[in-house]
Design a protein around this motif. Sequence first.
Motif, PDB file in Angstrom:
ATOM      1  N   LEU A   1      12.252 -35.196 -10.217  1.00  0.00           N
ATOM      2  CA  LEU A   1      12.371 -34.352  -9.023  1.00  0.00           C
ATOM      3  C   LEU A   1      12.099 -32.889  -9.363  1.00  0.00           C
ATOM      4  O   LEU A   1      11.399 -32.188  -8.627  1.00  0.00           O
ATOM      5  CB  LEU A   1      13.767 -34.506  -8.414  1.00  0.00           C
ATOM      6  CG  LEU A   1      14.014 -33.697  -7.145  1.00  0.00           C
ATOM      7  CD1 LEU A   1      13.144 -34.196  -6.006  1.00  0.00           C
ATOM      8  CD2 LEU A   1      15.472 -33.724  -6.738  1.00  0.00           C
TER       9      LEU A   1
ATOM     10  N   ILE B   1      10.242 -31.667 -11.836  1.00  0.00           N
ATOM     11  CA  ILE B   1       8.815 -31.426 -12.126  1.00  0.00           C
ATOM     12  C   ILE B   1       8.015 -31.371 -10.833  1.00  0.00           C
ATOM     13  O   ILE B   1       7.206 -30.463 -10.619  1.00  0.00           O
ATOM     14  CB  ILE B   1       8.270 -32.515 -13.066  1.00  0.00           C
ATOM     15  CG1 ILE B   1       8.930 -32.388 -14.447  1.00  0.00           C
ATOM     16  CG2 ILE B   1       6.752 -32.408 -13.201  1.00  0.00           C
ATOM     17  CD1 ILE B   1       8.527 -33.453 -15.426  1.00  0.00           C
ATOM     18  N   LEU B   2       8.276 -32.336  -9.939  1.00  0.00           N
ATOM     19  CA  LEU B   2       7.528 -32.354  -8.679  1.00  0.00           C
ATOM     20  C   LEU B   2       7.837 -31.108  -7.852  1.00  0.00           C
ATOM     21  O   LEU B   2       6.941 -30.479  -7.297  1.00  0.00           O
ATOM     22  CB  LEU B   2       7.853 -33.618  -7.882  1.00  0.00           C
ATOM     23  CG  LEU B   2       7.358 -34.931  -8.496  1.00  0.00           C
ATOM     24  CD1 LEU B   2       7.826 -36.113  -7.684  1.00  0.00           C
ATOM     25  CD2 LEU B   2       5.845 -34.926  -8.602  1.00  0.00           C
ATOM     26  N   THR B   3       9.121 -30.743  -7.777  1.00  0.00           N
ATOM     27  CA  THR B   3       9.499 -29.566  -7.003  1.00  0.00           C
ATOM     28  C   THR B   3       8.839 -28.317  -7.586  1.00  0.00           C
ATOM     29  O   THR B   3       8.321 -27.473  -6.866  1.00  0.00           O
ATOM     30  CB  THR B   3      11.029 -29.379  -7.017  1.00  0.00           C
ATOM     31  OG1 THR B   3      11.635 -30.602  -6.622  1.00  0.00           O
ATOM     32  CG2 THR B   3      11.459 -28.286  -6.075  1.00  0.00           C
TER      33      THR B   3
ATOM     34  N   ASP C   1       6.086 -28.087  -9.130  1.00  0.00           N
ATOM     35  CA  ASP C   1       4.645 -28.049  -8.898  1.00  0.00           C
ATOM     36  C   ASP C   1       4.262 -27.830  -7.437  1.00  0.00           C
ATOM     37  O   ASP C   1       3.091 -27.608  -7.143  1.00  0.00           O
ATOM     38  CB  ASP C   1       4.001 -29.363  -9.390  1.00  0.00           C
ATOM     39  CG  ASP C   1       3.873 -29.353 -10.911  1.00  0.00           C
ATOM     40  OD1 ASP C   1       4.097 -28.280 -11.498  1.00  0.00           O
ATOM     41  OD2 ASP C   1       3.555 -30.397 -11.490  1.00  0.00           O
TER      42      ASP C   1
ATOM     43  N   GLN D   1      15.122 -28.001  -1.877  1.00  0.00           N
ATOM     44  CA  GLN D   1      16.158 -27.772  -2.880  1.00  0.00           C
ATOM     45  C   GLN D   1      17.529 -27.619  -2.227  1.00  0.00           C
ATOM     46  O   GLN D   1      18.490 -28.244  -2.650  1.00  0.00           O
ATOM     47  CB  GLN D   1      15.837 -26.524  -3.700  1.00  0.00           C
ATOM     48  CG  GLN D   1      14.942 -26.824  -4.878  1.00  0.00           C
ATOM     49  CD  GLN D   1      14.713 -25.579  -5.707  1.00  0.00           C
ATOM     50  OE1 GLN D   1      13.838 -24.786  -5.431  1.00  0.00           O
ATOM     51  NE2 GLN D   1      15.530 -25.397  -6.712  1.00  0.00           N
TER      52      GLN D   1
ATOM     53  N   TYR E   1      20.711 -30.320  -3.023  1.00  0.00           N
ATOM     54  CA  TYR E   1      21.949 -29.925  -3.702  1.00  0.00           C
ATOM     55  C   TYR E   1      23.182 -30.389  -2.944  1.00  0.00           C
ATOM     56  O   TYR E   1      24.231 -30.569  -3.531  1.00  0.00           O
ATOM     57  CB  TYR E   1      22.106 -28.390  -3.768  1.00  0.00           C
ATOM     58  CG  TYR E   1      21.092 -27.615  -4.536  1.00  0.00           C
ATOM     59  CD1 TYR E   1      20.368 -28.206  -5.550  1.00  0.00           C
ATOM     60  CD2 TYR E   1      20.889 -26.275  -4.270  1.00  0.00           C
ATOM     61  CE1 TYR E   1      19.446 -27.458  -6.267  1.00  0.00           C
ATOM     62  CE2 TYR E   1      19.973 -25.533  -4.984  1.00  0.00           C
ATOM     63  CZ  TYR E   1      19.248 -26.136  -5.972  1.00  0.00           C
ATOM     64  OH  TYR E   1      18.355 -25.399  -6.682  1.00  0.00           O
TER      65      TYR E   1
ATOM     66  N   VAL F   1      21.293 -36.098  -7.903  1.00  0.00           N
ATOM     67  CA  VAL F   1      19.904 -35.899  -8.332  1.00  0.00           C
ATOM     68  C   VAL F   1      19.452 -34.448  -8.143  1.00  0.00           C
ATOM     69  O   VAL F   1      18.860 -33.842  -9.041  1.00  0.00           O
ATOM     70  CB  VAL F   1      18.945 -36.909  -7.646  1.00  0.00           C
ATOM     71  CG1 VAL F   1      18.832 -36.667  -6.155  1.00  0.00           C
ATOM     72  CG2 VAL F   1      17.573 -36.853  -8.267  1.00  0.00           C
TER      73      VAL F   1
ATOM     74  N   TRP G   1      21.316 -31.704  -7.829  1.00  0.00           N
ATOM     75  CA  TRP G   1      22.108 -30.829  -8.681  1.00  0.00           C
ATOM     76  C   TRP G   1      21.616 -30.905 -10.122  1.00  0.00           C
ATOM     77  O   TRP G   1      21.467 -29.893 -10.803  1.00  0.00           O
ATOM     78  CB  TRP G   1      23.574 -31.230  -8.586  1.00  0.00           C
ATOM     79  CG  TRP G   1      24.487 -30.378  -9.385  1.00  0.00           C
ATOM     80  CD1 TRP G   1      25.133 -30.730 -10.532  1.00  0.00           C
ATOM     81  CD2 TRP G   1      24.884 -29.030  -9.098  1.00  0.00           C
ATOM     82  NE1 TRP G   1      25.899 -29.677 -10.974  1.00  0.00           N
ATOM     83  CE2 TRP G   1      25.769 -28.626 -10.118  1.00  0.00           C
ATOM     84  CE3 TRP G   1      24.562 -28.124  -8.081  1.00  0.00           C
ATOM     85  CZ2 TRP G   1      26.331 -27.365 -10.156  1.00  0.00           C
ATOM     86  CZ3 TRP G   1      25.140 -26.874  -8.130  1.00  0.00           C
ATOM     87  CH2 TRP G   1      26.015 -26.506  -9.151  1.00  0.00           C
TER      88      TRP G   1
ATOM     89  N   ILE H   1      18.564 -28.802 -11.109  1.00  0.00           N
ATOM     90  CA  ILE H   1      18.630 -27.336 -11.220  1.00  0.00           C
ATOM     91  C   ILE H   1      18.360 -26.868 -12.636  1.00  0.00           C
ATOM     92  O   ILE H   1      17.570 -25.956 -12.872  1.00  0.00           O
ATOM     93  CB  ILE H   1      20.021 -26.811 -10.810  1.00  0.00           C
ATOM     94  CG1 ILE H   1      20.260 -27.046  -9.336  1.00  0.00           C
ATOM     95  CG2 ILE H   1      20.124 -25.312 -11.089  1.00  0.00           C
ATOM     96  CD1 ILE H   1      21.590 -26.521  -8.867  1.00  0.00           C
ATOM     97  N   ILE H   2      19.018 -27.517 -13.595  1.00  0.00           N
ATOM     98  CA  ILE H   2      18.926 -27.018 -14.963  1.00  0.00           C
ATOM     99  C   ILE H   2      17.497 -27.166 -15.494  1.00  0.00           C
ATOM    100  O   ILE H   2      17.009 -26.304 -16.221  1.00  0.00           O
ATOM    101  CB  ILE H   2      19.975 -27.705 -15.856  1.00  0.00           C
ATOM    102  CG1 ILE H   2      20.106 -26.965 -17.178  1.00  0.00           C
ATOM    103  CG2 ILE H   2      19.656 -29.162 -16.093  1.00  0.00           C
ATOM    104  CD1 ILE H   2      21.464 -27.087 -17.800  1.00  0.00           C
TER     105      ILE H   2
ATOM    106  N   ALA I   1      15.354 -24.470 -13.936  1.00  0.00           N
ATOM    107  CA  ALA I   1      15.547 -23.195 -14.621  1.00  0.00           C
ATOM    108  C   ALA I   1      14.703 -23.159 -15.889  1.00  0.00           C
ATOM    109  O   ALA I   1      14.058 -22.150 -16.192  1.00  0.00           O
ATOM    110  CB  ALA I   1      17.023 -22.995 -14.950  1.00  0.00           C
TER     111      ALA I   1
END
Lengths: 327, 313
Positions: A120, A122-124, A126, A137, A141, A200, A202, A205-206, A209
Amino acid sequence: MLKNRSVVGKSSTIASVPLCKQQGTTHAIGVILQKYWLLYALFAPTLALIIVFNFLPNLMTVPLVFKKYYLLRGIWDSPWVGLANLEALFTSPDFGIVLRNTIVISVYRLVFGFFPPIILAILTHDLLSHRIKRITQSVTYLPHFLSWPIVYGIVLALINPANGVIITFLRNMGFTPENLLVSETFFRPLLIITAIWKEVGWGAIIYLAALAGIEPELYEAATVDGAEWYHRIFYITLPGIKPVVTLLLTLSLAGILSAGFEQVYLFYSPLTYSVGDIIDTWVYRRGLLSADFGLATAVGFFKSVIGFLLIITANKLAKRYAGQGIW
Amino acid sequence: MNSVMDLTRVRSRKIPISRSEKLYQLAAHVIVISVALVCLLPCLYVVSISITPYAALSLEGGYALIPKHVSLEAYRTVLASGEIVNGFLVSVLRVLVGTSLHLAVCSAAGYALSKRYLPGSGLFIKLVLFTFLFVPGLIPYYLVVRSAGLLNTFWAYVIPSAAGAWSIFVFRQFFMELPPDLEEAARLDGATELDILVRVILPLSGPVYAALGLFNAVGHWNDYMTAVIYVPNPDLQPIANVLQKVLTQQSRVMASPDLQLDPSKLSISAWEQIPSLGIQMTVVVVSLIPILLVYPVLQKHFVKGMLTGAIKG
């Protein structure tokens, strides 16, 4: 304590310059207390809470494991029984089942739950549309902040056997679904699916970042050189988040004996004990509901010892493979 | 999808976008949006069940995502229930008292530990780390809570959780990053340690209090295990536990002896002894509302909060 004096000198704050040198120890302690009373007072409540709610129960574990504890007699007057509790633990038919359930559920969580947040993220990352990025996002969350009872309520709305929307749909399609809420086959998938649903976004997020830390020039250069999206993912994105992935993967090893007390306690029922009863729920029922303190503490002790070894191992592995640990 | 195409065009001024790149963008959008819908739709469905009138059920043959008839009947029933209102109040009180206490204790400890020159601070940090490593088992912990006289009192919710290693380290990190010049300037002006803390440090610390406070408040609101284990008193049940009770009444029906022998006997009629789905979902929504109210603020803070926690090492 005295070696901190050197730190004092470096910290360059006026009040912290040592006022006296070469004095008697009692005097030094007096001076230290006088100078730092405020800071000690600020730490005192935490110290008291740590002693009462962490040291004390940790210390009590030993007598509880080796004594037959009677609530009315108290911990001092209850008789020592040697290894009886530990023997009872390892000969108890439940223990094997409970240990197996705990490990199986944890491993399922890891195998099925570890990768969705990465994908999720990686896709977000891109997505070219920033608005969609932001909105999705915010939405993904949200479930993290819902309590397990709320999630269970949502599960009821979807699959309760009378009028759950998925059940109704299956019935209209001509299937006759069993009651999924108490099904032994569906219990573990239900746990895993709801946990993934909840965490998923949440968990992503890391990774997002970490992805934000990758130089955009890398992507631009790659695109100029004719790299397709899969080249970018394999040669830039994945190497970029590899340290975080390795760190989180090794650390998750430490939690293998914690299979989700809050969630399991809410989702299981006597009908699903055979596949869903984990160490924590068993300790709760056996120890607090049946007042079998010795046996339940022995199981808890077993869990703490293994958990401690696992977290030490995980930290070592994390240091070796990810270059950093938790401490 | 419009905005996607716009941006694609913007980018294409520089570099032509290949067919596979467009397909990838499309697939990525479809997948991410689907995940978001999967997260959102069940919540909306719960809301729509809560406002569907019971009478409309049999007419329409089930619940729909967008109900044709709307009624707030279930909300009236739920809000008239003393148990639910009481649960709501217990939770509100618990959030206020528990979060204030947690912030006070943890920020104080974090401030003390942020002063490296404090003799003994290294040892204190190790003590706090120790609580990370050695988590006591349920039974000894329960016995301690019991002998502290907290069992079955409101204080069981707020005192044992008042100090938390994670919050302490986040506060410590925050205080350590404040410029030391501020403190020195105040000291040159003759300020005492207490003056510095109250007049210089605290006014600067709003954001970290807000972020950790929100997290802790949500934690208190959502926690239900504490009440299950330590507070059986029916008058002190937080909303999460009232909800749990309303939702799991069916397990009690199912745990009845004849069903244990033959689970297939669970007929639809057994479900009629349980509060209707509409009532259950209304309680879900009621316990969800406070979270939704703070969510926008929460969202602003949590990425930062989580990352500080992750980096603190």
